[in-house]
Design a protein around this motif. Sequence first.
Motif, PDB file in Angstrom:
ATOM      1  N   TYR A 175       0.293  -8.248   4.062  1.00 26.99           N
ATOM      2  CA  TYR A 175       1.401  -8.224   5.020  1.00 26.99           C
ATOM      3  C   TYR A 175       0.953  -8.483   6.461  1.00 26.99           C
ATOM      4  CZ  TYR A 175       4.378  -6.743   1.232  1.00 26.99           C
ATOM      5  OH  TYR A 175       5.081  -6.712   0.058  1.00 26.99           O
TER       6      TYR A 175
ATOM      7  N   TRP B 274       5.271   4.036   3.049  1.00 25.75           N
ATOM      8  CA  TRP B 274       4.750   2.675   3.050  1.00 25.75           C
ATOM      9  C   TRP B 274       5.880   1.665   3.263  1.00 25.75           C
ATOM     10  CZ3 TRP B 274       2.392  -1.330   4.190  1.00 25.75           C
ATOM     11  CH2 TRP B 274       2.550  -2.541   3.512  1.00 25.75           C
ATOM     12  N   MET B 275       6.984   1.839   2.566  1.00 22.02           N
ATOM     13  CA  MET B 275       8.094   0.899   2.713  1.00 22.02           C
ATOM     14  C   MET B 275       8.693   0.966   4.117  1.00 22.02           C
ATOM     15  SD  MET B 275       8.147  -0.859   0.012  1.00 22.02           S
ATOM     16  CE  MET B 275       9.734  -1.700   0.070  1.00 22.02           C
TER      17      MET B 275
ATOM     18  N   ASP C 131       8.025  -5.624   9.948  1.00 24.62           N
ATOM     19  CA  ASP C 131       8.840  -6.849   9.838  1.00 24.62           C
ATOM     20  C   ASP C 131       9.879  -6.934  10.951  1.00 24.62           C
ATOM     21  OD1 ASP C 131       7.514  -7.738   7.608  1.00 24.62           O
ATOM     22  OD2 ASP C 131       9.013  -7.025   6.171  1.00 24.62           O
TER      23      ASP C 131
ATOM     24  N   LEU D  88      -3.138  -4.247   0.966  1.00 25.46           N
ATOM     25  CA  LEU D  88      -1.769  -4.348   1.482  1.00 25.46           C
ATOM     26  C   LEU D  88      -1.762  -4.850   2.923  1.00 25.46           C
ATOM     27  CD1 LEU D  88      -0.012  -1.175   0.003  1.00 25.46           C
ATOM     28  CD2 LEU D  88       0.473  -3.574  -0.537  1.00 25.46           C
TER      29      LEU D  88
ATOM     30  N   ARG E 120       6.393  -1.064   6.292  1.00 21.95           N
ATOM     31  CA  ARG E 120       6.589  -2.491   6.024  1.00 21.95           C
ATOM     32  C   ARG E 120       7.834  -3.012   6.728  1.00 21.95           C
ATOM     33  NH1 ARG E 120       7.459  -4.569  -0.056  1.00 21.95           N
ATOM     34  NH2 ARG E 120       9.262  -5.659   0.817  1.00 21.95           N
ATOM     35  N   LYS E 121       8.921  -2.258   6.608  1.00 21.01           N
ATOM     36  CA  LYS E 121      10.182  -2.666   7.230  1.00 21.01           C
ATOM     37  C   LYS E 121      10.080  -2.670   8.752  1.00 21.01           C
ATOM     38  CE  LYS E 121      14.124  -1.072   5.536  1.00 21.01           C
ATOM     39  NZ  LYS E 121      15.142  -0.150   4.965  1.00 21.01           N
TER      40      LYS E 121
ATOM     41  N   GLU F  69       3.826  -1.327  -5.430  1.00 19.89           N
ATOM     42  CA  GLU F  69       2.893  -2.023  -4.527  1.00 19.89           C
ATOM     43  C   GLU F  69       1.612  -1.217  -4.304  1.00 19.89           C
ATOM     44  OE1 GLU F  69       4.591  -5.394  -1.845  1.00 19.89           O
ATOM     45  OE2 GLU F  69       4.889  -3.450  -0.893  1.00 19.89           O
TER      46      GLU F  69
ATOM     47  N   ARG G  98       1.850  -5.476  14.655  1.00 17.59           N
ATOM     48  CA  ARG G  98       0.872  -5.723  13.583  1.00 17.59           C
ATOM     49  C   ARG G  98      -0.547  -5.347  14.001  1.00 17.59           C
ATOM     50  NH1 ARG G  98       3.317  -8.526   9.510  1.00 17.59           N
ATOM     51  NH2 ARG G  98       5.338  -9.446  10.074  1.00 17.59           N
TER      52      ARG G  98
ATOM     53  N   GLY H 185       7.778   0.415  -3.509  1.00 12.84           N
ATOM     54  CA  GLY H 185       6.597   0.930  -2.824  1.00 12.84           C
ATOM     55  C   GLY H 185       5.593   1.548  -3.787  1.00 12.84           C
TER      56      GLY H 185
END
Length: 397
Positions: A95, A359-360, A367, A91, A363-364, A342, A373, A339
């Motif tokens: 990402y 996890w979501m 982003d 993952l 990710r959000k 994934e 990162r 999620g």
Amino acid sequence: METTIQTLSFISHLSCSSCGNSHSAYQPQLLSACCQLPLESQYEYQPLSKSILTGRPGNMWRYRELLPVLADENIVSLGEGFTPILNLQNLAQKYNINHLQLKDEGQNPTGSFKARGLSMAISKAKEFESEGCIIPTAGNAGVAMAAYCAKAGMKATVVMPRHTPKAFREECYWYGADVQLVDGLINDCAARAKELNADSSLLDVSTLKEPYRLEGKKTMGYEIAEQLNWTLPDVILYPAGGGTGLIGIWKAFKEMQQLGWLPQSIKLPRMIAVQAANCQPLVETYFGRQANCKQYIGKPTIANGLAVPRPLGEHMMLRVLLESGGTAISITEQEMLEGLQELGKNEGLFVAPEGAAVWMAARKMVDAGMINRDEKILLLNTGSGQKYMENVEGMYI
């Protein structure tokens, strides 16, 4: 005058989480007498080297001196703790994230992080010679309490919402618990538990209504530091329903600084509280859309552990977010399903919906530039996805 008890535990007293007033650690306590709010265990920090951990068993009791049980014979254990921290390389690569890890609490006894808190609470109940315990639960906590009460030879009464997945209910029956089903969410179960225990014959081990589940949960923080070779992540994302784990991990970091196990100068992680959009009282309070959670009305969610509309420890969670420079975020049911898929397809992990939510959220936030990162990100998955099959059956995206 209190008798001094010779014990391995460094515990000295309990303090009110609001005003700080001191309460005895040597007699049973529920909420503080002063503010009717949660109590926190405080310790007299004696010289203690990290080297004491060498050769100790790989469970949460390796931190024995910083836990509140006074006598070893009262410890009720099924081997909880020291769950693995896994690298999510697939993952991370997908990402463009440099450091992504997950601590998998689903590998605890009874399949969730609740094993830690209930092992501690039942150990203290045994130490105080309680005849049994009662708990309102969204699922995992009831299962854990039933198991540890069975191990301790104590009565167990579990009060859970009628819509709780069958796997949770059935497991409680196998441990010999008295299971009471209630229409509504966990706050409705709490009201029913109060009626059932009107004579106070059972110890109420509701989230933060007694001081010791917090002490079990804090061991996640000790483990994170030890497993990462006494370094810490930059950011930790935690699924916060009642919030005991969020509060406990932060408490552990502060205690390790007091012990000298972590330097005072170390940068502590930003703590991110992740909630379900269907039940997000902390998010609403944190962003000023309500004064507090006392009148909040939530809806059920596939992440049963996040369906806590009026958490007793809200003020403690807000304090952690403030002190750590963290924030709160909510995740929709559809995002949780994404999620789950994934983590399953990319990492071979079938996590609880709560774990999918963190996890979501990560990710959000990556982003959106809220998490860099290059930062070291740690996710907490609080349980095994196996228990939630009834919630997510046929919902593949």
